[in-house]
Design an enzyme around this catalytic site. Sequence first.
Site, PDB file in Angstrom:
ATOM      1  N   THR A 326       4.054 -11.339  18.188  1.00  0.00           N
ATOM      2  CA  THR A 326       3.879 -10.444  17.038  1.00  0.00           C
ATOM      3  C   THR A 326       2.461 -10.492  16.502  1.00  0.00           C
ATOM      4  OG1 THR A 326       4.444 -12.050  15.311  1.00  0.00           O
ATOM      5  CG2 THR A 326       6.280 -10.917  16.421  1.00  0.00           C
ATOM      6  N   CYS A 327       2.165  -9.574  15.593  1.00  0.00           N
ATOM      7  CA  CYS A 327       0.829  -9.489  14.996  1.00  0.00           C
ATOM      8  C   CYS A 327       0.675 -10.390  13.775  1.00  0.00           C
ATOM      9  CB  CYS A 327       0.545  -8.035  14.602  1.00  0.00           C
ATOM     10  SG  CYS A 327       0.489  -6.906  16.004  1.00  0.00           S
ATOM     11  N   ASP A 328       1.625 -11.295  13.546  1.00  0.00           N
ATOM     12  CA  ASP A 328       1.569 -12.196  12.405  1.00  0.00           C
ATOM     13  C   ASP A 328       0.934 -13.519  12.823  1.00  0.00           C
ATOM     14  OD1 ASP A 328       2.135 -13.956  10.257  1.00  0.00           O
ATOM     15  OD2 ASP A 328       3.808 -12.697   9.654  1.00  0.00           O
ATOM     16  N   SER A 329       0.011 -14.029  12.010  1.00  0.00           N
ATOM     17  CA  SER A 329      -0.733 -15.235  12.373  1.00  0.00           C
ATOM     18  C   SER A 329       0.130 -16.497  12.347  1.00  0.00           C
ATOM     19  CB  SER A 329      -1.922 -15.421  11.429  1.00  0.00           C
ATOM     20  OG  SER A 329      -1.478 -15.564  10.089  1.00  0.00           O
ATOM     21  N   ASN A 365       8.486  -6.544  14.231  1.00  0.00           N
ATOM     22  CA  ASN A 365       7.400  -5.908  14.973  1.00  0.00           C
ATOM     23  C   ASN A 365       7.926  -5.150  16.185  1.00  0.00           C
ATOM     24  OD1 ASN A 365       4.030  -7.364  15.344  1.00  0.00           O
ATOM     25  ND2 ASN A 365       4.674  -5.265  14.947  1.00  0.00           N
TER      26      ASN A 365
END
Length: 388
Positions: A326-329, A365
Amino acid sequence: MNGDVANSLDSNTIGSLVTQFGTPLMVLDCDVVRQQYRALQDALPNVELHYALKPLPHPAVVRTLLAEGAYFDLATNGEVDLVQSVGVPSERTIQTHPIKRDSDIQHALRYGCTVFVVDNVNELEKFIPYRDQVELLLRVSFPNADVLADLSKKFGCKPEQALELITHAFDLGIRIKGLSFHVGSQTRSGDKYAIAISRCNEIMQQVTDAGLPVLSTLDIGGGFPVQYTADVLPISIFCEPIRQALNVLPETVRVIAEPGRYLVAPSVTNIASVMGQAERNGQTWYYLDDGIYGSFSGLMFDEAKYETKSVKQSNEVYSSVLAGPTCDSIDVISDNIMLPKLNNGDLIVSTMMGAYCSCTATDFNFFKKADVIVMGEETVFDSNSISA
């Protein structure tokens, strides 16, 4: 018996599964579920084991355990529907959520489940309309700070309140048939159960001395530990204090338990593949097609430990990072794992992922959850085709 499912998946089997189904995958081995059930039954020979569906509510697990003679611990309408769809006789179930809506009570009763758990006056009085149909267990709280999750913080009455609640139930014409407790998840010592069993035995005697109907059932809950780490005791040794405490109970007391994690945690292996990679601060970051928002959700919610390895083996390994897709850190599985140099498409395998992984995974996502593939039944099949 730890029953690490990875031992049954060689590289050829892994490759075949990935060729057939793609990745990410969660491979459920029903043989391991059987092994875990039998090990716990041997460790607690006179205890009826009710599988708590919460950690892995999968039809294949229910079918496997039903064939082994297990009982089932239900907490929601969805769990009621699942066991009913698989053909579990209702008399082999109990509904143990201490807080229920009236519609939840009705739903379980329509299925035929008649044993419920309460822990306070408000909940007890919900059963006035059903007092001729139900038998209740009173949940007692025994706080335990030395656990992964102390469930007594959220549920259970104090031991000194038990007699008053049981007396109130008697006045309402509601039968309390026994007591229940849960010492918490991944309990480190069986001594915690022994202390709770002893205190419940005292409460049962208080009830008898008060001239109230004899309590005939004791539910010792779940929390039996699995070997995420090497310091966890083998189950037979862990249960020794429990067996000793149970031997003091009157012979007329039926003892049940609610194992969940112990039965299923070692039964599932995750297979993920490398989507891409980048060099950052002296480490190679490998981005997998599964992560924290998917099957590895337990790293956030459950604090479990999974053994993660590369299918590709080499004597040369390097400090690496495994990240989710996903694009979450925060979607990082491991920020310091020793791995060989991997190529895109190479496979990462993680074990001990049967509990609180698939059930808490999301499609955040729009990355799809891992498919669950069942082994150890008559055939290997994609569980998405099962209606539950």
